[in-house]
Design a protein around this motif. Sequence first.
Motif, PDB file in Angstrom:
ATOM      1  N   UNK A 116       0.827  -1.205   0.000  1.00  0.00           N
ATOM      2  CA  UNK A 116       0.000   0.000   0.000  1.00  0.00           C
ATOM      3  C   UNK A 116       0.865   1.259   0.000  1.00  0.00           C
ATOM      4  N   UNK A 117       1.904   1.244   0.828  1.00  0.00           N
ATOM      5  CA  UNK A 117       2.776   2.419   0.916  1.00  0.00           C
ATOM      6  C   UNK A 117       3.530   2.665  -0.379  1.00  0.00           C
ATOM      7  N   UNK A 118       3.765   1.607  -1.164  1.00  0.00           N
ATOM      8  CA  UNK A 118       4.566   1.751  -2.383  1.00  0.00           C
ATOM      9  C   UNK A 118       3.892   2.621  -3.434  1.00  0.00           C
ATOM     10  N   UNK A 119       2.557   2.736  -3.399  1.00  0.00           N
ATOM     11  CA  UNK A 119       1.891   3.576  -4.400  1.00  0.00           C
ATOM     12  C   UNK A 119       1.046   4.693  -3.792  1.00  0.00           C
ATOM     13  N   UNK A 120       0.997   4.789  -2.467  1.00  0.00           N
ATOM     14  CA  UNK A 120       0.244   5.876  -1.840  1.00  0.00           C
ATOM     15  C   UNK A 120       1.141   6.964  -1.267  1.00  0.00           C
TER      16      UNK A 120
ATOM     17  N   UNK B 265      -7.129   3.975  -7.847  1.00  0.00           N
ATOM     18  CA  UNK B 265      -6.755   3.581  -6.490  1.00  0.00           C
ATOM     19  C   UNK B 265      -7.542   2.364  -6.033  1.00  0.00           C
ATOM     20  N   UNK B 266      -8.831   2.301  -6.415  1.00  0.00           N
ATOM     21  CA  UNK B 266      -9.651   1.163  -6.002  1.00  0.00           C
ATOM     22  C   UNK B 266      -9.095  -0.144  -6.563  1.00  0.00           C
ATOM     23  N   UNK B 267      -8.657  -0.110  -7.796  1.00  0.00           N
ATOM     24  CA  UNK B 267      -8.080  -1.310  -8.398  1.00  0.00           C
ATOM     25  C   UNK B 267      -6.797  -1.733  -7.708  1.00  0.00           C
TER      26      UNK B 267
END
Length: 277
Positions: A22-26, A112-114
């Motif tokens: 999660x942290x890698x793209x947020x 983001x949902x995907x």
Amino acid sequence: MSAMPLHSKVGAVVALLAIGLLASFTLTWPARLIVWHGLSFTLSGRMLLGLVLLGVACAGTDSIVRGHAEMHPQQQEEAIGRYGVRHPILHWILPAGLTTAFWALLARPGALEGKVTGVVAASGALALLIYAEYYGVNSPARWRPKAQFALQLIAYPVAALIYFAIRESLPATRLAADVVAMASALLCLRLLGDEQCPLLQVLLSALGVGSFLGLLSWSLRPRVTSPLLYSLLLVVGLYVLSGLARQFLRGKLRKEVSLEYLFVGILALLVLLFYAR
């Protein structure tokens, strides 16, 4: 972690991996300039996080597989020696490969949902895979061959996902072929690691299979436009070559066995090409 129940151990490892994915793209990660012996290169924060996730997958799986509370040290060593688990890297390969594949695929542009759905799917797949690695070693003797066979089957969908991630993440360069070769060698090592034969023979066989699949990927890349078809063709190659290598290590490689694997491989290729039309 050794005193924790199995479900808690798996949950802790998968939760750490999910948080990292999660942290890698947020989050925005700063790049760092690395200087080593006169050589300098830029290491992105996301790449550094990927290396951390890779380490968590390897260390967490190793701790879970080796942390069977109900086995005495002597019993554990006997199981490890008998069933080809003497080298811990065998248990790291599939979870580490699956983690890296999801990390690479989640970097692609998308909603983001995907991506959150992808993290949930990755968490479930990693949990099942770590359980499979655990029971492949620590299940009762009469069930262990079936657990090992299940792991052999699981390796091929994982391989397909890894090849797909490489195709989608790297341009058609020599580097992509080298990465395919390295990944294929590690996957073949996992498939052949349970064979009761000298480690050097297994390593040489895995390196041979990896080199051939690296060349095959270099040849397929400009000719096969579909990433899914490209991945499945490499999986067929992995199945045929690793199967031939296994029979060779067992001393059972005969003409009829070779023809059988080649027939299955050609049949699978024809089916894939037919449905890709």
